[in-house]
Motif scaffolding. Structure first.
Motif, PDB file in Angstrom:
ATOM      1  N   GLY A  75       0.809  -1.218   0.000  1.00  0.00           N
ATOM      2  CA  GLY A  75       0.000   0.000   0.000  1.00  0.00           C
ATOM      3  C   GLY A  75       0.839   1.262   0.000  1.00  0.00           C
ATOM      4  O   GLY A  75       0.440   2.283  -0.569  1.00  0.00           O
ATOM      5  N   SER A  76       2.019   1.193   0.606  1.00  0.00           N
ATOM      6  CA  SER A  76       2.867   2.381   0.622  1.00  0.00           C
ATOM      7  C   SER A  76       3.461   2.678  -0.747  1.00  0.00           C
ATOM      8  O   SER A  76       3.803   3.823  -1.038  1.00  0.00           O
ATOM      9  CB  SER A  76       3.964   2.246   1.669  1.00  0.00           C
ATOM     10  OG  SER A  76       4.880   1.249   1.294  1.00  0.00           O
ATOM     11  N   VAL A  77       3.593   1.666  -1.615  1.00  0.00           N
ATOM     12  CA  VAL A  77       4.059   1.930  -2.980  1.00  0.00           C
ATOM     13  C   VAL A  77       3.057   2.831  -3.690  1.00  0.00           C
ATOM     14  O   VAL A  77       3.424   3.801  -4.355  1.00  0.00           O
ATOM     15  CB  VAL A  77       4.250   0.605  -3.762  1.00  0.00           C
ATOM     16  CG1 VAL A  77       4.499   0.873  -5.237  1.00  0.00           C
ATOM     17  CG2 VAL A  77       5.389  -0.195  -3.175  1.00  0.00           C
ATOM     18  N   GLN A  96      -0.267   1.072 -11.563  1.00  0.00           N
ATOM     19  CA  GLN A  96      -1.605   0.519 -11.764  1.00  0.00           C
ATOM     20  C   GLN A  96      -1.843  -0.748 -10.961  1.00  0.00           C
ATOM     21  O   GLN A  96      -2.879  -0.893 -10.345  1.00  0.00           O
ATOM     22  CB  GLN A  96      -1.853   0.244 -13.243  1.00  0.00           C
ATOM     23  CG  GLN A  96      -3.249  -0.247 -13.499  1.00  0.00           C
ATOM     24  CD  GLN A  96      -3.733   0.128 -14.864  1.00  0.00           C
ATOM     25  OE1 GLN A  96      -2.966   0.543 -15.698  1.00  0.00           O
ATOM     26  NE2 GLN A  96      -5.015  -0.001 -15.078  1.00  0.00           N
ATOM     27  N   SER A  97      -0.886  -1.671 -10.993  1.00  0.00           N
ATOM     28  CA  SER A  97      -1.072  -2.911 -10.239  1.00  0.00           C
ATOM     29  C   SER A  97       0.286  -3.445  -9.796  1.00  0.00           C
ATOM     30  O   SER A  97       1.315  -3.132 -10.386  1.00  0.00           O
ATOM     31  CB  SER A  97      -1.803  -3.956 -11.087  1.00  0.00           C
ATOM     32  OG  SER A  97      -1.000  -4.346 -12.177  1.00  0.00           O
ATOM     33  N   LEU A  98       0.227  -4.267  -8.766  1.00  0.00           N
ATOM     34  CA  LEU A  98       1.430  -4.914  -8.236  1.00  0.00           C
ATOM     35  C   LEU A  98       1.070  -6.357  -7.938  1.00  0.00           C
ATOM     36  O   LEU A  98       0.230  -6.618  -7.067  1.00  0.00           O
ATOM     37  CB  LEU A  98       1.912  -4.203  -6.972  1.00  0.00           C
ATOM     38  CG  LEU A  98       3.126  -4.790  -6.266  1.00  0.00           C
ATOM     39  CD1 LEU A  98       4.347  -4.728  -7.159  1.00  0.00           C
ATOM     40  CD2 LEU A  98       3.401  -4.050  -4.975  1.00  0.00           C
ATOM     41  N   SER A  99       1.654  -7.277  -8.697  1.00  0.00           N
ATOM     42  CA  SER A  99       1.389  -8.693  -8.448  1.00  0.00           C
ATOM     43  C   SER A  99       2.680  -9.480  -8.613  1.00  0.00           C
ATOM     44  O   SER A  99       3.408  -9.317  -9.595  1.00  0.00           O
ATOM     45  CB  SER A  99       0.319  -9.220  -9.417  1.00  0.00           C
ATOM     46  OG  SER A  99       0.770  -9.124 -10.750  1.00  0.00           O
ATOM     47  N   LEU A 103       5.562  -4.537 -10.799  1.00  0.00           N
ATOM     48  CA  LEU A 103       4.769  -3.308 -10.729  1.00  0.00           C
ATOM     49  C   LEU A 103       4.480  -2.836 -12.145  1.00  0.00           C
ATOM     50  O   LEU A 103       5.392  -2.618 -12.936  1.00  0.00           O
ATOM     51  CB  LEU A 103       5.531  -2.226  -9.960  1.00  0.00           C
ATOM     52  CG  LEU A 103       4.842  -0.877  -9.816  1.00  0.00           C
ATOM     53  CD1 LEU A 103       3.576  -1.003  -8.987  1.00  0.00           C
ATOM     54  CD2 LEU A 103       5.776   0.141  -9.204  1.00  0.00           C
ATOM     55  N   LEU A 104       3.194  -2.681 -12.460  1.00  0.00           N
ATOM     56  CA  LEU A 104       2.776  -2.177 -13.761  1.00  0.00           C
ATOM     57  C   LEU A 104       2.595  -0.671 -13.650  1.00  0.00           C
ATOM     58  O   LEU A 104       1.799  -0.193 -12.838  1.00  0.00           O
ATOM     59  CB  LEU A 104       1.470  -2.836 -14.201  1.00  0.00           C
ATOM     60  CG  LEU A 104       0.862  -2.330 -15.508  1.00  0.00           C
ATOM     61  CD1 LEU A 104       1.775  -2.667 -16.676  1.00  0.00           C
ATOM     62  CD2 LEU A 104      -0.510  -2.894 -15.707  1.00  0.00           C
ATOM     63  N   GLY A 133      13.268  -4.256  -0.287  1.00  0.00           N
ATOM     64  CA  GLY A 133      13.763  -4.901  -1.485  1.00  0.00           C
ATOM     65  C   GLY A 133      12.889  -5.987  -2.062  1.00  0.00           C
ATOM     66  O   GLY A 133      12.961  -6.279  -3.241  1.00  0.00           O
ATOM     67  N   ASP A 134      12.047  -6.620  -1.248  1.00  0.00           N
ATOM     68  CA  ASP A 134      11.290  -7.750  -1.745  1.00  0.00           C
ATOM     69  C   ASP A 134       9.885  -7.392  -2.214  1.00  0.00           C
ATOM     70  O   ASP A 134       9.153  -8.254  -2.673  1.00  0.00           O
ATOM     71  CB  ASP A 134      11.213  -8.826  -0.672  1.00  0.00           C
ATOM     72  CG  ASP A 134      10.594  -8.301   0.614  1.00  0.00           C
ATOM     73  OD1 ASP A 134      10.568  -7.072   0.796  1.00  0.00           O
ATOM     74  OD2 ASP A 134      10.159  -9.113   1.441  1.00  0.00           O
ATOM     75  N   VAL A 135       9.485  -6.141  -2.139  1.00  0.00           N
ATOM     76  CA  VAL A 135       8.127  -5.762  -2.534  1.00  0.00           C
ATOM     77  C   VAL A 135       8.037  -5.616  -4.049  1.00  0.00           C
ATOM     78  O   VAL A 135       7.191  -6.220  -4.694  1.00  0.00           O
ATOM     79  CB  VAL A 135       7.692  -4.459  -1.823  1.00  0.00           C
ATOM     80  CG1 VAL A 135       6.323  -4.021  -2.308  1.00  0.00           C
ATOM     81  CG2 VAL A 135       7.680  -4.656  -0.335  1.00  0.00           C
TER      82      VAL A 135
END
Length: 166
Positions: A75-77, A96-99, A103-104, A133-135
């Motif tokens: 959420g902080s991203v 837009q999205s993070l999966s 990160l898009l 680093g791992d997010v």
């Protein structure tokens, strides 16, 4: 024989104070010994969990108790995007999205998409420093999408309309 007459009350108090000071000065002073070992802890009132706490400390303890650390980092991203990548870059793109660590990011033009692809290692470094680093491990940058000419359930294969702009 003369009968002693008590003086004023302030004179009586001064005489009593002087006598007490003289008696205290005549007494031997106790020596203090230092006891080796752990320091003595005082009993009584002290800070406890029931006391008012700063809001940040309460939120941190709630996040760690509920094991929401991964969710708050993701959420902080999105929430701190401007601060993480800088206002110049953030003005021309948005996440837009993070999966699964990817990160898009959608850029406002194809030129900015190209520029962001070149800046991808720098942006990943800033995200790694700011969030962890791992997010975010990969960055995928896309440009704006063109309008779709497909209207309705049926379509014809081909290049689409050609003479629509004049």
């Amino acid at each position: 024989m003369s009968e002693e007459r008590p003086g004023r009350p302030s004179d009586v108090a001064r005489a009593a104070l002087a006598a007490a000071r003289a008696a205290a000065a005549a007494r031997p002073q106790p020596t203090r010994r230092r006891i080796a070992g752990p320091r003595r802890r005082w009993t009584g009132a002290g800070p406890s969990a029931d006391d008012p706490q700063p809001l940040g400390r309460l939120v941190d303890s709630l996040v760690s108790d509920q094991d929401w650390t991964a969710h708050t980092r993701v959420g902080s991203v999105f929430g701190r995007w401007d601060a993480l990548v800088g206002p110049d870059i953030a003005a021309h793109c948005r996440p837009q999205s993070l999966s699964e660590g990817e990160l898009l990011v959608v850029a406002e033009s194809t030129a900015w998409a190209t520029q962001l692809r070149l800046l991808a290692p720098t942006i990943l470094g800033r995200l790694r420093d700011g969030v962890g680093g791992d997010v975010v491990t990969r960055l995928r940058v896309v440009g704006p999408t063109a309008p779709s000419w497909k209207k309705g359930p049926r379509s014809v294969r081909g290049r689409g309309p050609r003479d629509t702009y004049g």
